[in-house]
Design an enzyme around this catalytic site. Structure first.
Site, PDB file in Angstrom:
ATOM      1  N   GLU A   7      -5.393   0.453   1.668  1.00 28.17           N
ATOM      2  CA  GLU A   7      -5.508  -0.767   1.736  1.00 28.17           C
ATOM      3  C   GLU A   7      -6.977  -0.867   0.790  1.00 28.17           C
ATOM      4  OE1 GLU A   7      -4.118  -3.521   1.948  1.00 28.17           O
ATOM      5  OE2 GLU A   7      -2.453  -2.911   2.990  1.00 28.17           O
TER       6      GLU A   7
ATOM      7  N   SER B 256       1.022  -1.097  -0.012  1.00 22.32           N
ATOM      8  CA  SER B 256       0.152   0.066   0.111  1.00 22.32           C
ATOM      9  C   SER B 256       0.872   1.216   0.002  1.00 22.32           C
ATOM     10  CB  SER B 256      -1.023   0.043   1.216  1.00 22.32           C
ATOM     11  OG  SER B 256      -0.157  -0.084   2.408  1.00 22.32           O
ATOM     12  N   HIS B 257       2.090   0.958   0.005  1.00 15.24           N
ATOM     13  CA  HIS B 257       3.032   2.286   0.317  1.00 15.24           C
ATOM     14  C   HIS B 257       4.292   2.224  -0.470  1.00 15.24           C
ATOM     15  CE1 HIS B 257       0.510   3.288   3.674  1.00 15.24           C
ATOM     16  NE2 HIS B 257       0.960   4.186   3.819  1.00 15.24           N
TER      17      HIS B 257
ATOM     18  N   LYS C 138     -10.456   3.741  21.716  1.00 15.30           N
ATOM     19  CA  LYS C 138      -9.197   3.935  21.988  1.00 15.30           C
ATOM     20  C   LYS C 138      -8.610   4.376  20.752  1.00 15.30           C
ATOM     21  CE  LYS C 138      -9.604   0.085  25.335  1.00 15.30           C
ATOM     22  NZ  LYS C 138      -8.946  -1.305  25.909  1.00 15.30           N
TER      23      LYS C 138
ATOM     24  N   ARG D 292       2.336   3.830  -4.912  1.00 19.62           N
ATOM     25  CA  ARG D 292       2.266   5.330  -4.292  1.00 19.62           C
ATOM     26  C   ARG D 292       2.708   6.318  -5.376  1.00 19.62           C
ATOM     27  NH1 ARG D 292      -0.743   6.900  -0.113  1.00 19.62           N
ATOM     28  NH2 ARG D 292      -1.293   4.960   1.271  1.00 19.62           N
TER      29      ARG D 292
ATOM     30  N   HIS E 255       2.660  14.433   2.708  1.00 19.35           N
ATOM     31  CA  HIS E 255       2.870  13.111   3.155  1.00 19.35           C
ATOM     32  C   HIS E 255       2.308  12.076   2.525  1.00 19.35           C
ATOM     33  CE1 HIS E 255       3.681  10.094   6.130  1.00 19.35           C
ATOM     34  NE2 HIS E 255       4.633  10.873   6.323  1.00 19.35           N
TER      35      HIS E 255
END
Length: 321
Positions: A188, A47-48, A230, A52, A120
């Site tokens: 993803e 995914s990176h 959380k 990309r 980014h």
């Protein structure tokens, strides 16, 4: 049906540099981005990885990044470094700010690097592992555009807001984790869409706030935070520390690049470096060996961790030799 293509690492590097330079990135940016995406591809963080490059090229075409920007390093305070990325990639900004961050951490015991005004897209584990290679422990975090609903919410507010940590281990691969505070990284979802696959239950909601397994409905709706409240709380912390604390934007105040050039995908990143030497002095080796007892205890239970020293973690995974 998608065709599988196998490239050598050298060919992958050549391809990456060609794609980037053909889309206006100067040699410094092209080299920094290539190092990141090839490392991610090599370590099966798909995914990176090379995927990309599509987003980088499109963002440049949409004028959502300055592919020739020269980052400005600012010696902000004894324990603080800032780098103004000037609307360029965060990767070159990080590489340029890293030496001063390491120097300050070794001198003070702890130091912080704030990157402002940056585009980014990359995995964070490479950055915290760059600190581990210097014998430092590291934490990194960044907000992203509003893709994630807060716990109990129905519409995007948070970014996927990744968080990474690395701990140096003498003679071994560092202990590293890197994960989004959403259930999964947005990449993803995009990969599932490209592959024509449905999503697992619990990843996303549609525009009406209903659970969905349709990748397009998820992209039009919102991802969910991992762990409910959380994950939502951790995402809030990341928004604040890598946003207002360093004088930058919250995730929902940024937008992905658009064909009309109106999208502004610039925001901040925060990296914290801890010097074991400064904290522990002559006792550093003893306490690092003490830390190994924790890793030995985890590995003795036999599940959930890689054992190969040459391995690196996938996005959202942990690595332990």
């Amino acid at each position: 049906m998608a065709e599988e293509v196998t490239l050598s690492l050298a060919d992958a590097e050549t391809l990456s540099r060609q794609v980037l330079t053909n889309n206006g990135f100067n040699p410094s940016h092209a080299a920094a981005i290539t190092r990141s995406v090839v490392a991610a591809q090599r370590d099966e963080c798909h995914s990176h990885g090379l995927y990309r490059l599509i987003g980088c090229a499109q963002t440049a075409q949409y004028r959502g990044i300055d592919p020739g920007a020269e980052p400005e390093i600012i010696d902000q305070a004894p324990g603080v470094v800032r780098v103004d990325a000037k609307q360029g990639s965060s990767l070159l900004a990080f590489e340029m700010g890293l030496p001063l961050l390491v120097e300050k951490a070794n001198r003070n015991g702890i130091a912080v690097l704030g990157i402002n005004n940056s585009f980014h897209f990359s995995a964070l584990w490479q950055e915290v592992e760059a600190l581990s290679e210097q014998g430092l422990a590291g934490i990194a975090m960044t907000p992203s555009h509003a893709y994630v609903a807060p716990a109990g919410g129905k519409s995007p507010l948070f970014g996927t807001n990744p968080f990474a940590f690395s701990w140096p281990r003498p003679g071994k691969t560092p202990y590293t984790f890197d994960f989004a505070t959403s259930v999964v990284a947005r990449g993803e979802i995009e990969l599932h869409k490209r592959a024509g696959k449905s999503l697992p239950q619990g990843w996303a909601i549609d525009r009406e706030g209903n659970p969905t397994t349709d990748p397009q409905a998820a992209l039009d709706g919102a991802l969910l935070p991992f762990g409910g409240y959380k994950g939502s709380a951790l995402s809030t912390m990341i928004e604040l520390l890598a946003g207002p604390l360093i004088g930058d934007l919250l995730g929902h105040e940024t937008q992905a690049a658009t064909p009309d050039g109106e999208g502004k995908p610039f925001h901040g990143e925060l990296i914290i470096a801890f010097s074991l030497e400064a904290f522990l002095g002559s006792d550093k080796e003893r306490h690092q060996q003490h830390a190994e007892a924790l890793f030995d205890g985890i590995l003795s239970q036999g599940r959930g961790f890689r054992r190969n020293d040459a391995s690196k973690p996938e996005k959202g995974a942990e690595s332990m030799a």
